[in-house]
Every structure is written in structure tokens, then in C-alpha cells.
Design a protein around this motif. Structure first.
Motif, PDB file in Angstrom:
ATOM      1  N   ALA A 104      67.939  31.426  32.034  1.00  0.00           N
ATOM      2  CA  ALA A 104      66.746  31.129  32.899  1.00  0.00           C
ATOM      3  C   ALA A 104      67.096  32.984  33.595  1.00  0.00           C
ATOM      4  O   ALA A 104      66.018  33.764  33.785  1.00  0.00           O
ATOM      5  N   LEU A 105      68.762  33.019  34.343  1.00  0.00           N
ATOM      6  CA  LEU A 105      68.843  34.350  34.411  1.00  0.00           C
ATOM      7  C   LEU A 105      68.547  34.961  33.353  1.00  0.00           C
ATOM      8  O   LEU A 105      68.284  35.846  33.337  1.00  0.00           O
ATOM      9  N   THR A 106      68.688  35.003  32.074  1.00  0.00           N
ATOM     10  CA  THR A 106      68.554  35.456  30.744  1.00  0.00           C
ATOM     11  C   THR A 106      67.140  35.951  30.419  1.00  0.00           C
ATOM     12  O   THR A 106      66.592  36.666  30.209  1.00  0.00           O
ATOM     13  N   MET A 107      66.516  34.859  31.277  1.00  0.00           N
ATOM     14  CA  MET A 107      64.943  35.009  31.103  1.00  0.00           C
ATOM     15  C   MET A 107      64.187  35.865  31.949  1.00  0.00           C
ATOM     16  O   MET A 107      62.983  36.816  31.893  1.00  0.00           O
ATOM     17  N   GLY A 108      64.954  35.805  33.255  1.00  0.00           N
ATOM     18  CA  GLY A 108      63.954  36.738  34.396  1.00  0.00           C
ATOM     19  C   GLY A 108      63.621  35.412  35.326  1.00  0.00           C
ATOM     20  O   GLY A 108      62.533  35.938  35.830  1.00  0.00           O
ATOM     21  N   LEU A 109      63.967  34.311  35.105  1.00  0.00           N
ATOM     22  CA  LEU A 109      63.015  33.493  35.977  1.00  0.00           C
ATOM     23  C   LEU A 109      64.608  33.026  37.248  1.00  0.00           C
ATOM     24  O   LEU A 109      63.949  32.544  37.976  1.00  0.00           O
ATOM     25  N   SER A 110      65.517  34.485  37.438  1.00  0.00           N
ATOM     26  CA  SER A 110      66.166  33.963  38.414  1.00  0.00           C
ATOM     27  C   SER A 110      65.442  33.006  39.555  1.00  0.00           C
ATOM     28  O   SER A 110      66.070  32.817  40.908  1.00  0.00           O
ATOM     29  N   THR A 222      59.816  38.140  27.335  1.00  0.00           N
ATOM     30  CA  THR A 222      60.895  37.656  27.563  1.00  0.00           C
ATOM     31  C   THR A 222      61.430  36.148  28.028  1.00  0.00           C
ATOM     32  O   THR A 222      61.350  35.628  27.194  1.00  0.00           O
ATOM     33  N   LEU A 223      60.050  36.279  28.500  1.00  0.00           N
ATOM     34  CA  LEU A 223      59.400  34.878  29.227  1.00  0.00           C
ATOM     35  C   LEU A 223      58.929  34.061  27.465  1.00  0.00           C
ATOM     36  O   LEU A 223      59.591  32.778  28.108  1.00  0.00           O
ATOM     37  N   GLY A 224      57.670  34.911  27.520  1.00  0.00           N
ATOM     38  CA  GLY A 224      57.543  33.559  25.787  1.00  0.00           C
ATOM     39  C   GLY A 224      58.543  33.495  24.891  1.00  0.00           C
ATOM     40  O   GLY A 224      58.971  32.252  24.167  1.00  0.00           O
ATOM     41  N   VAL A 225      59.162  34.607  24.400  1.00  0.00           N
ATOM     42  CA  VAL A 225      60.774  34.014  23.390  1.00  0.00           C
ATOM     43  C   VAL A 225      61.863  33.162  23.835  1.00  0.00           C
ATOM     44  O   VAL A 225      62.086  32.005  23.735  1.00  0.00           O
ATOM     45  N   GLY A 226      61.919  32.855  25.643  1.00  0.00           N
ATOM     46  CA  GLY A 226      63.151  31.557  26.126  1.00  0.00           C
ATOM     47  C   GLY A 226      61.681  31.070  26.389  1.00  0.00           C
ATOM     48  O   GLY A 226      62.819  29.946  25.769  1.00  0.00           O
ATOM     49  N   PHE A 227      60.914  30.417  26.671  1.00  0.00           N
ATOM     50  CA  PHE A 227      59.856  29.137  26.512  1.00  0.00           C
ATOM     51  C   PHE A 227      60.392  28.876  24.503  1.00  0.00           C
ATOM     52  O   PHE A 227      60.545  27.846  25.313  1.00  0.00           O
ATOM     53  N   LEU A 228      60.271  29.876  24.686  1.00  0.00           N
ATOM     54  CA  LEU A 228      60.262  29.816  22.927  1.00  0.00           C
ATOM     55  C   LEU A 228      61.305  28.865  22.398  1.00  0.00           C
ATOM     56  O   LEU A 228      61.357  27.846  21.436  1.00  0.00           O
ATOM     57  N   MET A 229      62.354  28.986  22.875  1.00  0.00           N
ATOM     58  CA  MET A 229      63.403  28.451  21.962  1.00  0.00           C
ATOM     59  C   MET A 229      64.028  27.814  23.015  1.00  0.00           C
ATOM     60  O   MET A 229      64.881  26.573  22.255  1.00  0.00           O
ATOM     61  N   ILE A 230      63.781  27.742  24.151  1.00  0.00           N
ATOM     62  CA  ILE A 230      64.111  26.171  24.440  1.00  0.00           C
ATOM     63  C   ILE A 230      63.288  25.228  24.219  1.00  0.00           C
ATOM     64  O   ILE A 230      63.387  24.254  23.771  1.00  0.00           O
ATOM     65  N   SER A 231      62.175  25.031  23.641  1.00  0.00           N
ATOM     66  CA  SER A 231      61.273  24.320  23.060  1.00  0.00           C
ATOM     67  C   SER A 231      61.241  24.301  20.833  1.00  0.00           C
ATOM     68  O   SER A 231      61.886  22.956  20.808  1.00  0.00           O
ATOM     69  N   LEU A 232      61.948  24.642  20.961  1.00  0.00           N
ATOM     70  CA  LEU A 232      63.194  24.774  19.879  1.00  0.00           C
ATOM     71  C   LEU A 232      64.412  24.291  20.006  1.00  0.00           C
ATOM     72  O   LEU A 232      64.876  23.341  18.657  1.00  0.00           O
ATOM     73  N   VAL A 233      65.462  25.087  21.014  1.00  0.00           N
ATOM     74  CA  VAL A 233      66.617  24.038  20.844  1.00  0.00           C
ATOM     75  C   VAL A 233      66.514  22.976  21.067  1.00  0.00           C
ATOM     76  O   VAL A 233      67.969  21.965  20.665  1.00  0.00           O
ATOM     77  N   LEU A 234      65.619  22.043  22.412  1.00  0.00           N
ATOM     78  CA  LEU A 234      66.367  21.109  23.203  1.00  0.00           C
ATOM     79  C   LEU A 234      65.792  20.232  22.424  1.00  0.00           C
ATOM     80  O   LEU A 234      66.984  19.135  22.618  1.00  0.00           O
ATOM     81  N   PRO A 235      65.427  19.801  21.036  1.00  0.00           N
ATOM     82  CA  PRO A 235      65.910  18.682  20.472  1.00  0.00           C
ATOM     83  C   PRO A 235      66.749  18.285  19.869  1.00  0.00           C
ATOM     84  O   PRO A 235      67.501  16.929  19.946  1.00  0.00           O
ATOM     85  N   TYR A 236      67.368  19.212  19.280  1.00  0.00           N
ATOM     86  CA  TYR A 236      69.196  19.582  19.098  1.00  0.00           C
ATOM     87  C   TYR A 236      70.021  19.589  19.937  1.00  0.00           C
ATOM     88  O   TYR A 236      71.448  19.546  19.842  1.00  0.00           O
ATOM     89  N   LEU A 237      69.666  19.561  21.401  1.00  0.00           N
ATOM     90  CA  LEU A 237      70.291  19.542  22.302  1.00  0.00           C
ATOM     91  C   LEU A 237      70.686  17.900  22.811  1.00  0.00           C
ATOM     92  O   LEU A 237      71.357  17.770  23.363  1.00  0.00           O
TER      93      LEU A 237
END
Length: 261
Positions: A104-110, A222-237
Motif C-alpha cells: 500500500a505504501l508503494t502504491m500510494g494507498l497508505s 501506479t494504482l493500476g499496476v499495483g492492483f494488477l500485481m496483487i491479482s497476479l501474485v495472490l494465487p502464488y502466495l
């Protein structure tokens, strides 16, 4: 008419009091059982029911009066052991929430924070999302039942005794905390790395075309890239998260009774 001696009442009290103290201390801070939304009366009732269920199968309790000096020492020791077991589980979930805070801090959602009843403080939306997902994995994999089984087994690896507990279990938890927070940072690394590349690209774009409004286009990107990466990473976590929680559940089995040096 039934008659009970003071020795019998003392034995029954000891058989229930010290196990209930450790179990209640664990459930007060452990994930799911110690959640802030669960009423205190429900936590106490569940802890007492579990204590009554497991007390007959536990190793014999020391024949010490509960309100004597040694009895109070054992009581305090059981509280510390229970809190240590629950805290070890809590560390895993804190590491997952740390990954959400970093993302969230990197995405600007802090700045998008909400009240978290579990920690009784403000937490970012991404951190709460990661925390709830970790809790869903915890429950869906029946690891909450494994935690209760591990808590019951801790009475064999770390029995109720007037002997002081050594520093071994607490050093083990401290070492585990370092590993688990490193794992939390690893969870957030793909999101942080992708947003770092995005910010570098925006910086180069602004340098090449100064007339572009960086603040106007940078935040949505940055918000769009952040949410895209979260959706891609979560299944592998899921599997690494499951392994970390299982390791925390098995941690009490590594405790041992040792005298203080």
C-alpha cells in the motif's frame, strides 16, 4: 449425601486451573480465537470448555496448592507460556499484514486507512485484505484445529511444573520472528519491484516530456499496476503462506523444559 474433602477439591482445582490458564492466555492473542470482534465471554467460555475436555488426558499436575507461593509462580508461568504460543501464531499474520502495508505504501494507498478492530488501530486497506485472506487460508485448511491440538501437546513438551522455564522457548520465538518478517518482505517484493520499475518509467517519461502532468497520470498508473500485481501474485502466495502458518503451529512442539541458568 456426597462429601468432598479439601484435598479432593484442591486436586480438581489444580487439574483445571493451570491448563485453563495456558489455554486462555493462548486464545487471547492467537489469530481467529483472539479476534477483537469476538466477545470476551465467548473466548472465556470456549477456553473453559476446551480445558474441561482435555484436562483428563493431560499429564498429572504437581501436587501444589494453587494459592501458595509455588502455585502463583506456576500460574504466572502458564500465562507466559500461553502468550508465547499465541504470539508465535500472531507473528505470522503480522508478517502478512506487513506485506500489505509495504504494498500500500508503494502504491500510494497508505492514506486509505480504516479502523482494524483486531489490532485496535488504523491499518491500510491492502493490509486488511491480506490479513483476511490469511485468516481464510487458516480456517479453510483446518489449521485452527491443528493449533488447538498443538496447544494440547504443549503440556507434554512443556509440562506444568514448579521448575522455571529456561530461555529456550523465548529465544526460539525471537528467531522465528526474524524469519517470518523476512518472509513478509518476500511476499511484498514482487509488488514493490513492479512499482519501482513503473516509477522509474514515469520519471523517464517526465524527463522526456516535461509538459506531462506527472501527478495527474502517475497516481492512476501506479494504482493500476499495483492492483494488477496483487491479482497476479495472490494465487502464488497461498502455499508459502500455508507453509508459514503450519510452521508456526508446530512451533510449540519444539519447546522444552530447561532450568534457568
Amino acid at each position: 449425601m456426597l462429601e468432598f474433602s479439601s484435598a479432593q477439591l484442591n486436586a480438581w482445582m489444580v487439574m483445571l486451573l493451570w491448563p485453563a490458564t495456558r489455554i486462555l492466555a493462548t486464545m487471547s492473542v492467537a489469530p481467529l480465537f483472539g479476534h477483537g470482534n469476538i466477545p470476551t465471554t465467548v473466548k472465556i467460555g470456549l477456553g473453559l470448555m476446551l480445558s474441561v475436555a482435555v484436562a483428563p488426558a493431560l499429564p498429572p499436575m504437581p501436587d501444589i496448592a494453587p494459592f501458595s507461593g509455588d502455585g502463583v509462580f506456576i500460574l504466572v508461568q502458564q500465562i507466559l507460556i500461553g502468550l508465547a504460543i499465541g504470539f508465535a501464531m500472531k507473528l505470522t499474520f503480522n508478517a502478512i499484514e506487513l506485506a500489505g502495508e509495504l504494498a500500500a505504501l508503494t502504491m500510494g494507498l497508505s492514506f486509505a486507512t480504516f479502523y482494524d478492530p483486531n489490532s485496535q488501530s488504523e491499518a491500510s486497506s491492502v493490509s486488511q485484505l491480506f490479513g483476511w485472506l490469511a485468516l481464510m487460508v487458516f480456517v479453510s485448511s483446518n489449521l485452527h484445529l491443528a493449533l488447538l491440538a498443538s496447544l494440547t501437546d504443549s503440556f507434554s513438551t512443556l509440562p506444568v511444573s514448579p521448575l522455571p522455564v529456561g530461555t529456550g522457548p523465548f529465544k526460539l520465538i525471537a528467531a522465528y520472528g526474524g524469519k517470518i518478517f523476512a518472509l513478509g518482505l518476500q511476499f511484498a517484493l514482487p509488488i514493490i519491484a513492479s512499482l519501482l520499475v513503473t516509477n522509474l518509467a514515469l520519471g523517464l517519461l517526465t524527463k522526456a516530456a516535461p509538459q506531462l502532468n506527472l501527478f495527474g497520470i502517475g497516481f492512476p498508473i501506479t494504482l493500476g499496476v499495483g492492483f494488477l500485481m496483487i491479482s497476479l501474485v495472490l494465487p502464488y502466495l497461498t502455499q508459502p503462506l500455508l507453509n508459514a502458518i503450519e510452521q508456526a503451529v508446530q512451533l510449540p512442539a519444539q519447546f522444552s523444559l530447561a532450568p534457568v541458568r
